[in-house]
Enzyme design. Structure first.
Site, mmCIF file in Angstrom:
data_model
loop_
_atom_site.group_PDB
_atom_site.id
_atom_site.type_symbol
_atom_site.label_atom_id
_atom_site.label_comp_id
_atom_site.label_asym_id
_atom_site.label_seq_id
_atom_site.Cartn_x
_atom_site.Cartn_y
_atom_site.Cartn_z
ATOM 1 N N LYS A 297 44.525 16.864 27.555
ATOM 2 C CA LYS A 297 45.773 16.116 27.799
ATOM 3 C C LYS A 297 46.073 16.043 29.294
ATOM 4 O O LYS A 297 46.431 14.984 29.821
ATOM 5 C CB LYS A 297 46.942 16.779 27.032
ATOM 6 C CG LYS A 297 48.259 16.043 27.250
ATOM 7 C CD LYS A 297 49.448 16.674 26.550
ATOM 8 C CE LYS A 297 50.750 16.056 27.074
ATOM 9 N NZ LYS A 297 51.964 16.715 26.583
ATOM 10 N N ASP B 117 61.307 15.877 35.388
ATOM 11 C CA ASP B 117 61.974 15.168 34.314
ATOM 12 C C ASP B 117 60.987 14.135 33.797
ATOM 13 O O ASP B 117 60.362 13.413 34.588
ATOM 14 C CB ASP B 117 63.275 14.516 34.787
ATOM 15 C CG ASP B 117 64.250 14.427 33.626
ATOM 16 O OD1 ASP B 117 64.707 15.487 33.166
ATOM 17 O OD2 ASP B 117 64.521 13.309 33.141
ATOM 18 N N ASP C 20 54.295 14.222 21.417
ATOM 19 C CA ASP C 20 52.819 14.206 21.434
ATOM 20 C C ASP C 20 52.175 13.737 20.125
ATOM 21 O O ASP C 20 51.176 13.020 20.164
ATOM 22 C CB ASP C 20 52.265 15.591 21.810
ATOM 23 C CG ASP C 20 52.303 15.812 23.316
ATOM 24 O OD1 ASP C 20 52.445 14.827 24.063
ATOM 25 O OD2 ASP C 20 52.177 16.974 23.734
ATOM 26 N N LYS D 272 55.721 22.366 28.172
ATOM 27 C CA LYS D 272 55.581 21.811 29.521
ATOM 28 C C LYS D 272 55.047 22.892 30.477
ATOM 29 O O LYS D 272 54.133 22.658 31.258
ATOM 30 C CB LYS D 272 56.984 21.376 29.954
ATOM 31 C CG LYS D 272 57.038 20.425 31.101
ATOM 32 C CD LYS D 272 58.495 20.267 31.566
ATOM 33 C CE LYS D 272 59.164 19.028 31.102
ATOM 34 N NZ LYS D 272 60.375 18.687 31.876
ATOM 35 N N HIS E 121 50.654 11.850 32.275
ATOM 36 C CA HIS E 121 51.665 11.597 33.304
ATOM 37 C C HIS E 121 51.899 12.866 34.136
ATOM 38 O O HIS E 121 51.945 12.827 35.351
ATOM 39 C CB HIS E 121 52.953 11.132 32.618
ATOM 40 C CG HIS E 121 53.422 12.014 31.487
ATOM 41 N ND1 HIS E 121 52.568 12.511 30.519
ATOM 42 C CD2 HIS E 121 54.656 12.529 31.176
ATOM 43 C CE1 HIS E 121 53.246 13.270 29.670
ATOM 44 N NE2 HIS E 121 54.518 13.290 30.052
ATOM 45 N N ARG E 122 51.986 14.003 33.441
ATOM 46 C CA ARG E 122 52.253 15.289 34.114
ATOM 47 C C ARG E 122 51.084 15.693 35.005
ATOM 48 O O ARG E 122 51.273 16.141 36.131
ATOM 49 C CB ARG E 122 52.521 16.351 33.036
ATOM 50 C CG ARG E 122 52.925 17.720 33.548
ATOM 51 C CD ARG E 122 53.595 18.523 32.436
ATOM 52 N NE ARG E 122 54.799 17.864 32.002
ATOM 53 C CZ ARG E 122 54.916 17.243 30.802
ATOM 54 N NH1 ARG E 122 53.945 17.271 29.925
ATOM 55 N NH2 ARG E 122 56.035 16.612 30.503
HETATM 56 P P1 ITT Z 1 63.169 21.076 31.010
HETATM 57 O O1 ITT Z 1 64.236 20.086 31.411
HETATM 58 O O2 ITT Z 1 63.684 22.459 30.852
HETATM 59 O O3 ITT Z 1 61.950 21.000 31.888
HETATM 60 P P2 ITT Z 1 62.966 19.323 28.686
HETATM 61 O O4 ITT Z 1 62.225 19.416 27.393
HETATM 62 O O5 ITT Z 1 64.444 19.085 28.598
HETATM 63 O O6 ITT Z 1 62.644 20.649 29.522
HETATM 64 P P3 ITT Z 1 62.744 16.822 29.999
HETATM 65 O O7 ITT Z 1 64.190 16.838 30.395
HETATM 66 O O8 ITT Z 1 61.751 16.368 30.997
HETATM 67 O O9 ITT Z 1 62.267 18.247 29.550
HETATM 68 O O10 ITT Z 1 62.709 16.025 28.621
HETATM 69 C C1 ITT Z 1 61.741 15.153 28.324
HETATM 70 C C2 ITT Z 1 61.565 15.055 26.843
HETATM 71 O O11 ITT Z 1 60.629 13.989 26.678
HETATM 72 C C3 ITT Z 1 60.922 16.292 26.231
HETATM 73 O O12 ITT Z 1 61.861 17.152 25.647
HETATM 74 C C4 ITT Z 1 59.976 15.697 25.199
HETATM 75 O O13 ITT Z 1 60.644 15.478 23.995
HETATM 76 C C5 ITT Z 1 59.599 14.362 25.831
HETATM 77 N N1 ITT Z 1 58.360 14.525 26.621
HETATM 78 C C6 ITT Z 1 58.202 14.583 27.961
HETATM 79 N N2 ITT Z 1 56.926 14.788 28.296
HETATM 80 C C7 ITT Z 1 56.262 14.868 27.149
HETATM 81 C C8 ITT Z 1 54.917 15.107 26.818
HETATM 82 O O14 ITT Z 1 54.001 15.359 27.736
HETATM 83 N N3 ITT Z 1 54.583 15.122 25.536
HETATM 84 C C9 ITT Z 1 55.491 14.907 24.574
HETATM 85 N N4 ITT Z 1 56.786 14.693 24.774
HETATM 86 C C10 ITT Z 1 57.172 14.689 26.069
#
Ligand code: ITT
Length: 205
Positions: free
Chosen positions: A179, A80, A159, A27, A184-185
């Site tokens: 990407k 999130d 992904d 991320k 979304h990001r």
């Molecule tokens: P932080 O909270 O430290 O930022 P995290 O991995 O726990 O890291 P999230 O709480 O936002 O982040 O969790 C979202 C999960 O959803 C993440 O661990 C991935 O498995 C999935 N996810 C979110 N965005 C994604 C993306 O762009 N590509 C693939 N999987 C994604």
């Protein structure tokens, strides 16, 4: 406790600086590239984003940003994000992080075995916290589908099994900048930078 003494967003004659709290390196790499494209300096704060399990990404991000703002006292954001699968009524959604660590990509493919409706979307919720201005939310969504098998080695999380609308390659088969253009990001980050530029027009070039 305020750990730095200044609100760096208002520094004149330099690129705006914004901080992010994330422990997800995939991320962070995407945010870093996005910040360069948008002319913003991104710094990673060395503490974890507080994870509370609430029912919406908005509530989770808002809570984490509020805690971080008290701790750091500088302009910062947290994100999130989650994968919402239509045939599973939006699962894993806000539980994506936990589900990734437990079921993983293979577990999701198993749940989707024989399922024809493979529509899904990723959603990103960025909570921006600015001292004296409170919390502001920016969201981004990318629609697509769940692949029949995992493909690709790039990206992170789900992904390898997500194909954005109009694409054939999974997100894990795209470069970071490809990407970011679809994701979304990328959309949530662009909205945040646009808001920052308008709100701080006199202070951000
Ligand atoms: P932080 O909270 O430290 O930022 P995290 O991995 O726990 O890291 P999230 O709480 O936002 O982040 O969790 C979202 C999960 O959803 C993440 O661990 C991935 O498995 C999935 N996810 C979110 N965005 C994604 C993306 O762009 N590509 C693939 N999987 C994604």
């Amino acid at each position: 406790m305020r750990k730095e003494g200044r609100n760096e967003i208002s520094e004149p004659a330099s690129k705006p600086v914004i901080h992010v709290l994330t422990q997800n390196e995939g991320k962070f790499r995407e945010f870093l590239e996005l910040s360069k494209e948008h002319g913003v300096v991104l710094k990673q704060l060395p503490s974890p984003k507080v994870e509370v399990q609430l029912r919406s990404l908005e509530d989770i991000a808002t809570y984490a940003a509020s805690v971080a703002l008290v701790e750091w006292g500088v302009p910062l954001f947290v994100e999130d994000a989650g994968l919402f699968i239509e045939a599973l009524n939006g699962f894993p959604g806000p539980y994506s992080s936990y589900v990734y660590k437990t079921l993983g990509v293979d577990g999701i493919l198993k749940l989707m075995e024989g399922v024809k409706d493979r529509r899904a979307y990723f959603k990103s919720v960025i909570a921006l916290a600015i001292p004296g201005e409170g919390i502001r939310i920016f969201t981004g969504i990318v629609r697509g589908s769940i692949a029949l098998e995992a493909r690709g080695t790039g990206g992170f999380g789900f992904d390898p099994i997500f194909i954005a609308e109009g694409m054939e390659r999974t997100f894990a088969e795209l470069s970071i900048s490809e990407k970011n253009k679809l994701s979304h990001r990328g959309k949530a980050f662009a909205s945040m930078v646009e808001w920052l530029r308008t709100a701080f027009k006199s202070r951000i070039s």
